[in-house]
Design a protein around this motif. Structure first.
Motif, PDB file in Angstrom:
ATOM      1  N   THR A 253       0.868  -1.175   0.000  1.00 53.10           N
ATOM      2  CA  THR A 253       0.000   0.000   0.000  1.00 53.10           C
ATOM      3  C   THR A 253       0.905   1.225   0.000  1.00 53.10           C
ATOM      4  OG1 THR A 253      -1.804   1.117   1.154  1.00 53.10           O
ATOM      5  CG2 THR A 253      -0.157   0.023   2.528  1.00 53.10           C
ATOM      6  N   HIS A 254       0.353   2.402   0.250  1.00 56.32           N
ATOM      7  CA  HIS A 254       1.212   3.577   0.381  1.00 56.32           C
ATOM      8  C   HIS A 254       0.578   4.582   1.341  1.00 56.32           C
ATOM      9  CE1 HIS A 254      -1.272   6.132  -2.246  1.00 56.32           C
ATOM     10  NE2 HIS A 254      -1.358   5.102  -3.063  1.00 56.32           N
ATOM     11  N   GLY A 255       1.405   5.499   1.841  1.00 59.93           N
ATOM     12  CA  GLY A 255       1.003   6.383   2.926  1.00 59.93           C
ATOM     13  C   GLY A 255       0.021   7.470   2.556  1.00 59.93           C
ATOM     14  N   ASP A 256      -0.238   7.690   1.255  1.00 59.20           N
ATOM     15  CA  ASP A 256      -1.160   8.752   0.853  1.00 59.20           C
ATOM     16  C   ASP A 256      -2.611   8.286   0.806  1.00 59.20           C
ATOM     17  OD1 ASP A 256       0.922  10.492   0.624  1.00 59.20           O
ATOM     18  OD2 ASP A 256       1.204  10.196  -1.522  1.00 59.20           O
ATOM     19  N   MET A 257      -2.847   7.026   1.118  1.00 57.46           N
ATOM     20  CA  MET A 257      -4.214   6.511   1.095  1.00 57.46           C
ATOM     21  C   MET A 257      -4.915   6.862   2.404  1.00 57.46           C
ATOM     22  SD  MET A 257      -3.663   2.776  -0.672  1.00 57.46           S
ATOM     23  CE  MET A 257      -5.418   2.428  -0.721  1.00 57.46           C
ATOM     24  N   SER A 258      -6.096   7.424   2.297  1.00 61.53           N
ATOM     25  CA  SER A 258      -6.898   7.780   3.475  1.00 61.53           C
ATOM     26  C   SER A 258      -8.186   6.973   3.473  1.00 61.53           C
ATOM     27  CB  SER A 258      -7.233   9.278   3.465  1.00 61.53           C
ATOM     28  OG  SER A 258      -6.045  10.051   3.448  1.00 61.53           O
ATOM     29  N   ASP A 259      -8.708   6.704   4.649  1.00 57.00           N
ATOM     30  CA  ASP A 259      -9.943   5.934   4.778  1.00 57.00           C
ATOM     31  C   ASP A 259     -11.132   6.891   4.706  1.00 57.00           C
ATOM     32  OD1 ASP A 259     -12.007   4.265   5.374  1.00 57.00           O
ATOM     33  OD2 ASP A 259     -11.119   3.414   7.192  1.00 57.00           O
ATOM     34  N   HIS A 260     -11.832   6.862   3.587  1.00 55.60           N
ATOM     35  CA  HIS A 260     -12.998   7.738   3.396  1.00 55.60           C
ATOM     36  C   HIS A 260     -14.308   6.955   3.461  1.00 55.60           C
ATOM     37  CE1 HIS A 260     -10.576  11.227   2.336  1.00 55.60           C
ATOM     38  NE2 HIS A 260      -9.873  10.468   1.519  1.00 55.60           N
ATOM     39  N   ARG A 261     -14.274   5.778   4.030  1.00 53.14           N
ATOM     40  CA  ARG A 261     -15.496   4.969   4.084  1.00 53.14           C
ATOM     41  C   ARG A 261     -16.549   5.618   4.997  1.00 53.14           C
ATOM     42  NH1 ARG A 261     -13.038  -0.715   5.794  1.00 53.14           N
ATOM     43  NH2 ARG A 261     -11.903   0.743   7.126  1.00 53.14           N
ATOM     44  N   ARG A 262     -17.787   5.598   4.545  1.00 55.36           N
ATOM     45  CA  ARG A 262     -18.924   6.107   5.319  1.00 55.36           C
ATOM     46  C   ARG A 262     -20.105   5.153   5.135  1.00 55.36           C
ATOM     47  NH1 ARG A 262     -15.198   8.740   6.358  1.00 55.36           N
ATOM     48  NH2 ARG A 262     -14.955  11.009   6.537  1.00 55.36           N
TER      49      ARG A 262
END
Length: 287
Positions: A253-262
């Motif tokens: 994976t990589h560090g720029d991924m953010s969790d935007h799950r709603r």
């Protein structure tokens, strides 16, 4: 691959490690001596962390994923003195190899001689398949072990002169211009479309030559202290072809991924899922 490599490198710097990049650079048309050019400190986003980087002058050709036909050019060795000097100067504890493209075997041998730990991350299937994906005519290649169809797949291979241009400082300066980006997109769209429906029967090379090329890359892998796979599938594919040293499986994976799950209710609007991959079928979306 580049995104993962840079992201990992930056995190290592944040953790207090000293790191540097070694990358295949320009290829001379006349001067063929292998040299290591110190390119100094490059500051990388997002934190603009400074990283030392070294360019290999006259590396082995970088085939991208377009194939290989000029075997001698890809399997020659050189640069032992230059690599030895780099290792003596920088003195790394670990060398992390992200691709075998462009790298001379002598670099790994000199690294091994100094008992420096060698780690290889398998980002794709390049050591097995010169076209990287093992995907042909809309399906997984059925002749991976025999290499019988490699000569048909590799008809798209770039010439050494074209690779020299793509590796040149001039192209490095213009490759992100609007015009060149448009040309690159047109080429990739056409290339991926042809790749998915390739029904040509002409063969540019004998399968035995591709077996020799695979054995050449196998000799690289045998020098590794650890092979890192991004999935159990990748591990299974590699180990169906090669008898490899120690290995581990760690998802990439990589560090720029953010969790935007709603949590949302899609019962009225329906759920739309978009596919952002290439047009070819190798990623599995069209299967």
């Amino acid at each position: 691959m580049t995104k993962f490599c840079i992201d990992l490198l930056l995190q290592q710097v944040r953790d207090g490690h000293q790191t540097a990049l070694l990358w295949p650079g320009q290829m001379g048309m006349f001067r063929r001596k292998v040299e290591i050019k110190d390119r100094g400190i490059t500051r990388l986003e997002p934190d603009w962390i400074g990283v030392h980087n070294y360019e290999v002058i006259n590396p082995l050709p970088v085939s991208y994923d377009e194939g290989i036909t000029k075997f001698d050019a890809y399997m020659k060795d050189g640069g032992r003195e230059a690599y030895s000097e780099l290792l003596e100067t920088y003195q790394p504890d670990v060398v992390h190899v992200h691709t075998l493209m462009g790298i001379h075997r002598s670099f790994l041998e000199e690294t091994k001689k100094r008992k420096i730990r060698l780690v290889f991350t398998a980002h794709d299937f390049f050591p097995i398949c010169p076209k990287v994906t093992m995907f042909r005519q809309g399906a997984i290649c059925s002749s991976v072990l025999s290499c019988n169809d490699c000569g048909k797949c590799n008809t798209t291979a770039l010439s050494i002169k074209k690779i020299c241009l793509l590796q040149s400082p001039f192209y490095r300066e213009i490759k992100n211009s609007a015009f060149v980006r448009k040309l690159r997109k047109r080429h990739r769209d056409k290339y991926l479309s042809e790749n998915a429906e390739d029904g040509r029967e002409e063969s540019v090379e004998d399968g035995e030559n591709y077996k020799k090329l695979r054995a050449f890359y196998d000799s690289y892998l045998q020098l590794m202290d650890m092979v890192h796979y991004n999935s159990t599938i990748t591990k299974a594919v590699y180990e169906s072809v090669f008898m490899l040293p120690n290995s581990c499986v760690i998802g990439i994976t990589h560090g720029d991924m953010s969790d935007h799950r709603r949590r949302r209710d899609y019962s009225r609007t329906g759920l739309r899922i978009r596919y952002l991959g290439p047009l070819g079928g190798a990623k599995g979306f069209f299967c």
